[in-house]
Motif scaffolding. Structure first.
Motif, mmCIF file in Angstrom:
data_model
loop_
_atom_site.group_PDB
_atom_site.id
_atom_site.type_symbol
_atom_site.label_atom_id
_atom_site.label_comp_id
_atom_site.label_asym_id
_atom_site.label_seq_id
_atom_site.Cartn_x
_atom_site.Cartn_y
_atom_site.Cartn_z
ATOM 1 N N ASN A 1 0.999 -1.028 0.069
ATOM 2 C CA ASN A 1 -0.037 -0.026 -0.108
ATOM 3 C C ASN A 1 1.048 1.188 0.016
ATOM 4 O O ASN A 1 0.296 2.490 0.198
ATOM 5 C CB ASN A 1 -0.742 -0.013 1.084
ATOM 6 N N SER A 2 2.022 1.211 -0.558
ATOM 7 C CA SER A 2 3.001 2.288 -0.448
ATOM 8 C C SER A 2 3.941 2.277 -1.214
ATOM 9 O O SER A 2 4.225 1.041 -2.040
ATOM 10 C CB SER A 2 3.673 2.472 0.968
ATOM 11 N N THR A 3 4.606 3.277 -2.137
ATOM 12 C CA THR A 3 5.484 3.619 -2.943
ATOM 13 C C THR A 3 6.913 3.353 -2.386
ATOM 14 O O THR A 3 7.091 3.543 -1.122
ATOM 15 C CB THR A 3 5.493 4.667 -3.976
ATOM 16 N N TRP A 4 7.842 3.076 -3.362
ATOM 17 C CA TRP A 4 9.348 2.790 -2.729
ATOM 18 C C TRP A 4 9.668 4.146 -1.948
ATOM 19 O O TRP A 4 10.474 4.028 -1.063
ATOM 20 C CB TRP A 4 10.175 2.552 -3.803
ATOM 21 N N ASN A 5 9.640 5.097 -2.510
ATOM 22 C CA ASN A 5 10.105 6.527 -2.090
ATOM 23 C C ASN A 5 9.428 7.017 -0.867
ATOM 24 O O ASN A 5 10.123 7.662 0.154
ATOM 25 C CB ASN A 5 9.893 7.713 -2.945
ATOM 26 N N SER A 6 8.260 6.509 -0.599
ATOM 27 C CA SER A 6 7.391 6.930 0.606
ATOM 28 C C SER A 6 7.990 6.054 1.719
ATOM 29 O O SER A 6 8.126 6.497 2.799
ATOM 30 C CB SER A 6 5.735 6.478 0.454
ATOM 31 N N ARG A 7 8.478 4.880 1.578
ATOM 32 C CA ARG A 7 8.847 3.877 2.252
ATOM 33 C C ARG A 7 10.525 4.414 2.730
ATOM 34 O O ARG A 7 10.899 4.027 3.854
ATOM 35 C CB ARG A 7 8.950 2.597 1.974
ATOM 36 N N ASN A 8 11.022 4.944 1.907
ATOM 37 C CA ASN A 8 12.307 5.318 1.989
ATOM 38 C C ASN A 8 12.731 6.917 2.147
ATOM 39 O O ASN A 8 13.735 7.178 1.801
ATOM 40 C CB ASN A 8 13.286 4.772 1.017
ATOM 41 N N MET A 9 11.739 7.636 2.482
ATOM 42 C CA MET A 9 12.120 8.887 2.463
ATOM 43 C C MET A 9 13.262 9.433 3.584
ATOM 44 O O MET A 9 14.103 10.396 3.423
ATOM 45 C CB MET A 9 10.756 9.856 3.172
ATOM 46 N N GLY A 10 13.301 8.583 4.751
ATOM 47 C CA GLY A 10 14.253 8.829 5.376
ATOM 48 C C GLY A 10 15.755 8.610 5.071
ATOM 49 O O GLY A 10 16.808 9.528 5.186
ATOM 50 N N ILE A 11 15.931 7.464 4.221
ATOM 51 C CA ILE A 11 17.238 7.380 3.489
ATOM 52 C C ILE A 11 17.379 8.566 2.515
ATOM 53 O O ILE A 11 18.445 9.066 2.268
ATOM 54 C CB ILE A 11 17.372 6.059 2.839
ATOM 55 N N LEU A 12 16.312 8.936 1.521
ATOM 56 C CA LEU A 12 16.580 10.069 0.705
ATOM 57 C C LEU A 12 16.597 11.473 1.356
ATOM 58 O O LEU A 12 17.699 12.131 0.913
ATOM 59 C CB LEU A 12 15.135 10.092 -0.077
#
Length: 257
Positions: free
Chosen positions: A102-113
């Protein structure tokens, strides 16, 4: 006053502050990109160096700059706090729920980005902002014949430079300036720095594609009439055009200049 602190310290309050600072940072990106397009002019840095002086000495711009620095710090701190609290609220993965569905890759990795972007900002400030403000860039003089519009330039020794100056004598305009353009040219001779800038702009693209839309959702802009427009601007404006524009600058200096 008694109710403001709980609101700002709540999860919703933190998201609201992140959204407002994020939108402010997005507007800065537009202005910064437009200004930095002066780097592509074939004028030995004349337009860019004048732009750099204006941006660092015009009082209203300086005030906005301090707001920008504060926004970066606040945005990063609140992002960290939210990440920690979200993780603490869900210490173990639910066996029957897969968040990835239910989520996109970038939404799950906002901390890393976001971490990549923080390192990029520190690197960028050290290479350009710090050196420019601490007199660690070369000096240059431009002479423009006002009758013909022809401009010539020469490198100045430190002893010849006191401060930014514009004088006109015998129909010739002379401009003495710090040569930030030359510093940009020198910095982007390093292929590792160029590669990191391109990587950081890719991180910026993914960060903004999710963040821009989420910011407007948080402040309550969810009308079906406006959501498609926001998504379009977020993807094509902030997710494609702006990161590509910034990424082209180091590539231009490394491969073309």
């Amino acid at each position: 006053m008694s109710n403001s602190k709980p609101v700002l310290s709540s999860s919703l309050g933190r998201k609201l502050i992140m959204s407002l600072t994020g939108i402010f940072l997005c507007t800065f990106l537009i202005v910064h990109l437009i200004g930095n397009l002066q780097l592509f002019k074939n004028d030995e840095g004349y337009a860019f160096n004048n732009y750099a002086y204006f941006m660092t000495h015009f009082t209203p711009i300086k005030v906005v700059s301090y707001l920008l620095y504060a926004s970066i710090v606040v945005h990063a701190i609140y992002a960290l706090v939210l990440s920690i609290k979200n993780k603490a609220a869900r210490p173990v993965n639910y066996a029957q729920f897969d968040g990835k569905a239910n989520s996109t890759w970038n939404s799950r990795n906002m901390g890393i980005l976001g971490t990549v972007l923080l390192v990029f900002i520190a690197t960028h400030m050290q290479n350009f902002w710090w050196k420019y403000h601490n007199d660690q860039v070369p000096y240059i003089e431009y002479q423009t014949d006002l009758a013909t519009g022809n401009t010539t330039s020469r490198v100045l020794e430190a002893s010849e430079f006191n401060d930014y100056q514009v004088t006109v004598e015998n129909n010739v305009e002379t401009v003495k300036a710090r040569d930030l353009y030359k510093q940009v040219d020198f910095a982007f001779e390093n292929p590792l720095l160029v590669g990191f800038y391109v990587l950081a702009m890719a991180a910026l693209a993914f960060h903004l594609i999710h963040g821009f839309k989420s910011a407007f959702q948080t402040i309550g802009v969810s009308h079906r009439k406006y959501v498609p427009i926001i998504e379009f601007i977020g993807v094509w404006g902030f997710g494609v055009i702006i990161p590509i524009g910034f990424a082209l600058m180091p590539l231009y200096f490394y491969f073309v200049k």
